[in-house]
Design an enzyme around this catalytic site. Structure first.
Site, short mmCIF file in Angstrom:
data_model
loop_
_atom_site.label_atom_id
_atom_site.label_comp_id
_atom_site.label_asym_id
_atom_site.label_seq_id
_atom_site.Cartn_x
_atom_site.Cartn_y
_atom_site.Cartn_z
N ASP A 102 0.85 -1.19 0.00
CA ASP A 102 0.00 0.00 0.00
C ASP A 102 0.89 1.24 0.00
O ASP A 102 1.66 1.45 0.94
CB ASP A 102 -0.85 -0.05 1.29
CG ASP A 102 -2.21 0.55 1.11
OD1 ASP A 102 -2.31 1.57 0.41
OD2 ASP A 102 -3.17 0.01 1.70
N ASP A 203 -2.96 4.64 -2.46
CA ASP A 203 -3.97 5.18 -1.55
C ASP A 203 -4.49 6.54 -2.05
O ASP A 203 -3.68 7.39 -2.45
CB ASP A 203 -3.30 5.37 -0.17
CG ASP A 203 -4.27 5.73 0.91
OD1 ASP A 203 -5.19 4.94 1.16
OD2 ASP A 203 -4.12 6.81 1.51
N GLU A 257 -6.67 3.76 -5.66
CA GLU A 257 -7.91 4.04 -4.94
C GLU A 257 -8.40 5.41 -5.40
O GLU A 257 -7.75 6.42 -5.14
CB GLU A 257 -7.67 4.04 -3.44
CG GLU A 257 -8.98 4.18 -2.68
CD GLU A 257 -8.81 4.59 -1.22
OE1 GLU A 257 -9.72 4.33 -0.42
OE2 GLU A 257 -7.77 5.18 -0.87
N HIS A 331 -11.12 -2.49 4.27
CA HIS A 331 -10.92 -2.06 5.65
C HIS A 331 -11.60 -0.72 5.95
O HIS A 331 -11.51 -0.24 7.08
CB HIS A 331 -9.41 -1.93 5.91
CG HIS A 331 -8.81 -0.87 5.04
ND1 HIS A 331 -8.70 -1.01 3.68
CD2 HIS A 331 -8.33 0.36 5.32
CE1 HIS A 331 -8.17 0.08 3.16
NE2 HIS A 331 -7.94 0.93 4.13
N ASP A 332 -12.20 -0.10 4.95
CA ASP A 332 -12.89 1.19 5.18
C ASP A 332 -14.41 1.05 5.13
O ASP A 332 -15.13 2.04 5.27
CB ASP A 332 -12.50 2.20 4.09
CG ASP A 332 -11.05 2.63 4.19
OD1 ASP A 332 -10.51 2.65 5.31
OD2 ASP A 332 -10.46 2.94 3.13
#
Ligand code: GLC
Length: 559
Positions: A102, A203, A257, A331-332
């Site tokens: 990431d 990210d 993302e 995870h969000d």
């Protein structure tokens, strides 16, 4: 490599996401770690995945669980050592599983030496950030809001200036217009490539392209985002980064993302001719239960909207030779199973249906840890059980907006990012077989939902294995085009995947009651076989009308 080959390669891959803090704790401190992941490699192999995306485990004060990086070149001791990481990469590689890291490049931690040097007066490093004076009237440089609540500006040390932080005040935005910042990013990627890393997730990458001169928004949240999201310069810098680093190796897989992006931009990001990214994460389909676009006001999922969004994106990306990451969870996000399905009665069928609906679309599926055993949101009874910074902020902000403490709690309960961050449930033990100590975040439903029980008599993990195998063996799924079916149907999400003369159709019932449907006439009485069914349905041809059972998923391939 020609572009068709690149897409074929992506279409056969399935990527698994591990949230290291919550996967498996090998040293009994209540926090997951790299050695814990190494211990569970056999489990990962048995799912037949091709790559694992790891949320950040670099050195970080952990204010935003590792998305506030203070050293991009080292592993945080919380998670282990560089030697542990190297062992993980090599053990996965032997088993043909790649590692995706990431890369958090929109911002770094305010503890990072770049920011610390900037604070100490070093001009070179001050240019790494957006540091601006107050307006003439003494107010903040712009009226922008942080995505975690409050203003997007914080005081720059003892100066009378401010620095921009679109996220937490400890996450300072990096100025991508500065070529030195762009070089740092390429160097970091190349460092990890040398360690055998073959995947990179970027990210919130499409917010790097702020203008050099920052201006006030009109106060409307959507309009404000447009000032710094998805601007043309993002393509320019991505292409440059691609050429300077990951794009030099055709094996590397990348995913950006992309917050609030458009179809046109997503095609541009991912069309192989542009040499930007392999694929993008987009989030429109996960906002269908937001009331008026507000994450914290939950309404029942708008199924027509969901269908429309998925169909439009899929068909247009196909036309434009773009490529999407396919996912319900990360995870969000709260767990999709809790969000879209009646888990009390149909947890298994719901999990199987959701997986079928998303994974057989055109793109590369991502599975978030625990999804493959049907994990659901925890049942917390107090705000104190939450850890996530965004959730805690929201709880206070909602009350300031007039919500009662109870309603603010309920809003957090439905949308908190901690819903998916609870430890992986390995057993029905008090600490879910995740740790011998009290974990950093509490599990509440491991007594019925856990890996041990699932592998013994569950039907979800096996179903995921079958879905993944299907993608690898069936060119219609990895390479086929996509066409929406039954667009107006209120319960069923259905589509066709076709290539040359072959075709299969996917029918999924999104509701906990039977759904009858009439198939388009061209499919009637055409012989074929059932490739996948979560109700053991056997058919040799499709009848003119068919009633799907609650959360039924049916995949039928024509001869
Ligand atoms: C991304 C991450 C999220 C993080 C944010 C800021 O959205 O997925 O967890 O808080 O970026 O880095």
């Amino acid at each position: 490599m020609n572009k068709e080959k690149i897409l074929t390669k992506l279409g056969k891959k399935v990527i698994y996401q591990i949230y290291p803090k919550s996967f498996y704790d090998s040293d009994g401190d209540g926090i997951g770690d790299i050695r814990g992941i190494i211990e569970k490699i056999d489990y990962l192999i048995s799912l037949h995945i091709d790559m694992i995306w790891f949320n950040p485990f670099f050195i970080s004060p952990q204010n935003d669980n590792g998305y506030d990086i203070a050293d991009y070149y080292n592993i945080d001791p919380l998670f282990g050592t560089m030697a542990d990481f190297e062992e993980l990469v090599s053990k996965l590689r032997v088993n043909h599983i790649g590692v995706m890291l990431d890369m958090v490049f929109n911002h770094c931690s305010t503890s990072h030496p770049w920011f610390q040097k900037a604070l100490a007066g070093n001009e070179k490093y001050q240019k790494y950030f957006y540091i601006r004076p107050a307006k003439k009237d003494g107010t903040l440089p712009t009226n922008w809001k942080s995505k975690f609540g409050g203003p997007a500006w914080a005081k720059f040390g003892n100066t009378d200036k401010f620095y921009l932080h679109l996220y937490d005040p400890t996450q300072a935005d990096l100025d991508w217009h500065n070529p030195d910042v762009r070089k740092e990013a390429a160097n970091i990627i190349n460092f990890w490539r040398k360690k055998g890393v073959t995947g990179f997730r970027f990210d919130v990458f499409n917010v790097i392209g702020k203008s050099e001169i920052l201006t006030d928004s009109n106060g409307d949240e959507k309009d404000e985002k447009k000032l710094y999201t998805d601007t043309p310069v993002v393509h320019k810098y991505l292409h440059e980064l691609n050429r300077a680093s990951f794009g030099q190796d055709s094996e590397v897989i990348t995913v950006g993302e992309m917050s609030s992006t458009t179809i046109a931009n997503s095609i541009e990001y991912t069309n192989p001719n542009n040499q930007e990214l392999s694929m993008v994460f987009t989030f429109h389909h996960l906002k269908v239960d937001y009331k008026n676009g507000d994450k914290w006001q939950t309404i029942p999922p708008d199924f027509s909207k969901l269908k429309n969004l998925l169909f439009t994106w899929q068909e247009q990306l196909d036309e434009g030779n773009g490529w999407n990451a396919l996912f319900w969870n990360n995870h969000d996000q709260p767990r999709a199973l809790s969000r879209f399905c009646n888990t009390r009665k149909y947890r298994t069928q719901g999990a199987q249906m959701l997986a079928t609906a998303i994974q057989l679309l055109r793109g590369t599926p991502f599975i978030y840890q625990g999804e493959e055993i049907g994990m659901i949101d925890p049942d917390y009874s107090s705000i104190d059980e939450y850890v996530d910074i965004e959730s805690k902020n929201a709880y206070h902000i909602l009350q300031k907006k007039g919500f009662s403490a109870h309603d603010a709690f309920l809003a957090v309960k439905q949308k908190s990012r901690d819903n998916s961050r609870t430890p992986m449930q390995w057993t029905d033990d008090k600490y879910a077989g995740f740790s011998t100590q009290k974990p950093w975040l509490t599990s509440t439903n491991q007594y019925t939902i856990n890996v041990a029980a699932e592998l013994k008599h569950g039907e979800i993990f096996k179903f995921y294995q079958n879905l993944i195998t299907l993608r690898k063996n069936e060119p219609l799924i990895s390479d086929g085009h996509i066409k929406a079916l039954l667009r107006e149907d209120k319960h069923v999400f259905a589509y066709s995947r076709y290539l040359d003369d072959s075709e299969l159709i996917v029918l999924t019932n999104f509701y906990d009651e039977p759904a009858s449907l009439e198939l388009p006439s061209q499919y009637l009485q055409c012989p074929g076989t059932v490739l996948l069914s979560n109700y053991q349905r056997i058919l040799k041809e499709l009848p003119s009308s068919i009633t799907l059972k609650p959360y039924e998923a049916l995949v039928f391939k024509f001869n």
